[in-house]
Design a protein around this motif. Structure first.
Motif, PDB file in Angstrom:
ATOM      1  N   TRP A  25      36.940  52.811  44.824  1.00 12.93           N
ATOM      2  CA  TRP A  25      35.647  52.136  45.008  1.00 12.93           C
ATOM      3  C   TRP A  25      35.852  50.860  45.824  1.00 12.93           C
ATOM      4  O   TRP A  25      35.110  50.598  46.768  1.00 12.93           O
ATOM      5  CB  TRP A  25      35.015  51.808  43.646  1.00 12.93           C
ATOM      6  CG  TRP A  25      33.877  50.866  43.826  1.00 12.93           C
ATOM      7  CD1 TRP A  25      32.612  51.181  44.209  1.00 12.93           C
ATOM      8  CD2 TRP A  25      33.923  49.443  43.700  1.00 12.93           C
ATOM      9  NE1 TRP A  25      31.869  50.035  44.341  1.00 12.93           N
ATOM     10  CE2 TRP A  25      32.648  48.952  44.030  1.00 12.93           C
ATOM     11  CE3 TRP A  25      34.908  48.536  43.353  1.00 12.93           C
ATOM     12  CZ2 TRP A  25      32.337  47.605  44.008  1.00 12.93           C
ATOM     13  CZ3 TRP A  25      34.600  47.190  43.334  1.00 12.93           C
ATOM     14  CH2 TRP A  25      33.326  46.738  43.648  1.00 12.93           C
ATOM     15  N   TRP A  26      36.857  50.063  45.463  1.00 10.74           N
ATOM     16  CA  TRP A  26      37.080  48.787  46.127  1.00 10.74           C
ATOM     17  C   TRP A  26      37.377  48.976  47.618  1.00 10.74           C
ATOM     18  O   TRP A  26      36.805  48.296  48.467  1.00 10.74           O
ATOM     19  CB  TRP A  26      38.226  48.031  45.457  1.00 10.74           C
ATOM     20  CG  TRP A  26      38.545  46.749  46.148  1.00 10.74           C
ATOM     21  CD1 TRP A  26      39.612  46.486  46.952  1.00 10.74           C
ATOM     22  CD2 TRP A  26      37.765  45.551  46.129  1.00 10.74           C
ATOM     23  NE1 TRP A  26      39.550  45.205  47.433  1.00 10.74           N
ATOM     24  CE2 TRP A  26      38.416  44.604  46.944  1.00 10.74           C
ATOM     25  CE3 TRP A  26      36.585  45.192  45.512  1.00 10.74           C
ATOM     26  CZ2 TRP A  26      37.936  43.327  47.135  1.00 10.74           C
ATOM     27  CZ3 TRP A  26      36.100  43.904  45.705  1.00 10.74           C
ATOM     28  CH2 TRP A  26      36.764  42.997  46.507  1.00 10.74           C
ATOM     29  N   LEU A  82      33.884  57.557  35.130  1.00  9.77           N
ATOM     30  CA  LEU A  82      33.404  56.401  34.372  1.00  9.77           C
ATOM     31  C   LEU A  82      33.838  55.058  34.975  1.00  9.77           C
ATOM     32  O   LEU A  82      32.995  54.168  35.161  1.00  9.77           O
ATOM     33  CB  LEU A  82      33.813  56.517  32.910  1.00  9.77           C
ATOM     34  CG  LEU A  82      33.248  57.747  32.173  1.00  9.77           C
ATOM     35  CD1 LEU A  82      33.738  57.783  30.740  1.00  9.77           C
ATOM     36  CD2 LEU A  82      31.734  57.791  32.250  1.00  9.77           C
ATOM     37  N   PRO A  83      35.117  54.866  35.309  1.00  9.11           N
ATOM     38  CA  PRO A  83      35.500  53.587  35.913  1.00  9.11           C
ATOM     39  C   PRO A  83      34.877  53.375  37.300  1.00  9.11           C
ATOM     40  O   PRO A  83      34.499  52.263  37.649  1.00  9.11           O
ATOM     41  CB  PRO A  83      37.019  53.652  36.014  1.00  9.11           C
ATOM     42  CG  PRO A  83      37.425  54.725  35.087  1.00  9.11           C
ATOM     43  CD  PRO A  83      36.284  55.682  35.010  1.00  9.11           C
ATOM     44  N   PHE A  84      34.771  54.449  38.084  1.00  6.39           N
ATOM     45  CA  PHE A  84      34.158  54.333  39.405  1.00  6.39           C
ATOM     46  C   PHE A  84      32.709  53.879  39.264  1.00  6.39           C
ATOM     47  O   PHE A  84      32.262  52.950  39.942  1.00  6.39           O
ATOM     48  CB  PHE A  84      34.229  55.670  40.152  1.00  6.39           C
ATOM     49  CG  PHE A  84      33.686  55.597  41.547  1.00  6.39           C
ATOM     50  CD1 PHE A  84      34.514  55.250  42.600  1.00  6.39           C
ATOM     51  CD2 PHE A  84      32.355  55.862  41.813  1.00  6.39           C
ATOM     52  CE1 PHE A  84      34.021  55.155  43.894  1.00  6.39           C
ATOM     53  CE2 PHE A  84      31.844  55.774  43.100  1.00  6.39           C
ATOM     54  CZ  PHE A  84      32.684  55.422  44.149  1.00  6.39           C
ATOM     55  N   THR A  85      31.979  54.525  38.347  1.00  6.61           N
ATOM     56  CA  THR A  85      30.583  54.158  38.119  1.00  6.61           C
ATOM     57  C   THR A  85      30.470  52.734  37.598  1.00  6.61           C
ATOM     58  O   THR A  85      29.595  51.972  38.035  1.00  6.61           O
ATOM     59  CB  THR A  85      29.921  55.137  37.131  1.00  6.61           C
ATOM     60  OG1 THR A  85      30.009  56.469  37.675  1.00  6.61           O
ATOM     61  CG2 THR A  85      28.468  54.788  36.888  1.00  6.61           C
ATOM     62  N   ALA A  86      31.342  52.349  36.688  1.00  7.96           N
ATOM     63  CA  ALA A  86      31.305  50.990  36.145  1.00  7.96           C
ATOM     64  C   ALA A  86      31.547  49.959  37.240  1.00  7.96           C
ATOM     65  O   ALA A  86      30.839  48.949  37.316  1.00  7.96           O
ATOM     66  CB  ALA A  86      32.334  50.848  35.029  1.00  7.96           C
ATOM     67  N   ALA A  87      32.533  50.208  38.096  1.00  6.54           N
ATOM     68  CA  ALA A  87      32.808  49.273  39.192  1.00  6.54           C
ATOM     69  C   ALA A  87      31.599  49.172  40.122  1.00  6.54           C
ATOM     70  O   ALA A  87      31.190  48.079  40.516  1.00  6.54           O
ATOM     71  CB  ALA A  87      34.048  49.720  39.966  1.00  6.54           C
ATOM     72  N   TRP A  88      31.028  50.316  40.462  1.00  5.13           N
ATOM     73  CA  TRP A  88      29.851  50.324  41.332  1.00  5.13           C
ATOM     74  C   TRP A  88      28.701  49.564  40.679  1.00  5.13           C
ATOM     75  O   TRP A  88      28.045  48.742  41.324  1.00  5.13           O
ATOM     76  CB  TRP A  88      29.430  51.766  41.647  1.00  5.13           C
ATOM     77  CG  TRP A  88      28.311  51.826  42.625  1.00  5.13           C
ATOM     78  CD1 TRP A  88      28.422  51.972  43.969  1.00  5.13           C
ATOM     79  CD2 TRP A  88      26.916  51.719  42.343  1.00  5.13           C
ATOM     80  NE1 TRP A  88      27.174  51.944  44.530  1.00  5.13           N
ATOM     81  CE2 TRP A  88      26.230  51.791  43.561  1.00  5.13           C
ATOM     82  CE3 TRP A  88      26.184  51.555  41.175  1.00  5.13           C
ATOM     83  CZ2 TRP A  88      24.845  51.718  43.654  1.00  5.13           C
ATOM     84  CZ3 TRP A  88      24.797  51.473  41.256  1.00  5.13           C
ATOM     85  CH2 TRP A  88      24.142  51.563  42.480  1.00  5.13           C
ATOM     86  N   ALA A  89      28.458  49.824  39.406  1.00  4.07           N
ATOM     87  CA  ALA A  89      27.316  49.223  38.708  1.00  4.07           C
ATOM     88  C   ALA A  89      27.468  47.712  38.551  1.00  4.07           C
ATOM     89  O   ALA A  89      26.492  46.967  38.740  1.00  4.07           O
ATOM     90  CB  ALA A  89      27.126  49.890  37.349  1.00  4.07           C
ATOM     91  N   VAL A  90      28.653  47.254  38.212  1.00  4.96           N
ATOM     92  CA  VAL A  90      28.863  45.810  38.054  1.00  4.96           C
ATOM     93  C   VAL A  90      28.604  45.105  39.381  1.00  4.96           C
ATOM     94  O   VAL A  90      27.919  44.075  39.434  1.00  4.96           O
ATOM     95  CB  VAL A  90      30.287  45.522  37.524  1.00  4.96           C
ATOM     96  CG1 VAL A  90      30.641  44.062  37.669  1.00  4.96           C
ATOM     97  CG2 VAL A  90      30.407  45.975  36.079  1.00  4.96           C
TER      98      VAL A  90
END
Length: 134
Positions: A25-26, A82-90
């Motif tokens: 994501w980053w 889940l981590p990809f979505t969390a990073a995107w959402a934050v």
């Protein structure tokens, strides 16, 4: 270390997949906040361009495929989605005053879980076919 799946090994590998997912994501999306403004219409697009989203998706496909080989398929999908979505959402929540990031986050989650499940199923089927051919 053997190739046997143990709970500790699966957890560590899943954490590695999660870290790689956030890193993906980053690298592809997290550093791009630039919106393009059409000088004629004044409409804005972005911040993402199609090639960077496609590249990001291909890396996520690879992570789930490899993950499905080394951990249970459900864990591979969860560890990537889940981590990809969390990073995107934050990140999106910090950029959006309208609250629409919640809708975007839900769509990112649906896409990563659904796509990940499809990749895991295809990977398992191909591995099963390869084993049967031996």
């Amino acid at each position: 270390m053997g190739t046997e799946r143990t709970p500790v090994r699966s957890l560590l590998l899943s954490l590695g997949l999660a870290a790689l997912s956030v890193g993906t994501w980053w690298v592809f999306l997290g550093t791009d906040d630039t919106r393009d403004v059409d000088p004629v219409t004044g409409s804005t697009t972005g911040p993402y361009e199609a090639p960077q989203v496609i590249a990001c998706g291909l890396v996520l496909v690879g992570l789930v495929a490899v993950g499905t080989v080394v951990v249970p398929p459900w864990a591979a999908v969860a560890a990537v989605a889940l981590p990809f979505t969390a990073a995107w959402a934050v990140h999106a929540a910090g950029q959006d005053d309208s609250g629409l990031w919640v809708v975007g986050g839900a769509l990112v989650l649906l896409g990563t879980v659904g796509g990940g499940a499809l990749v895991a199923a295809v990977t398992r089927a191909l591995r099963g076919r390869a084993r049967a051919a031996r």
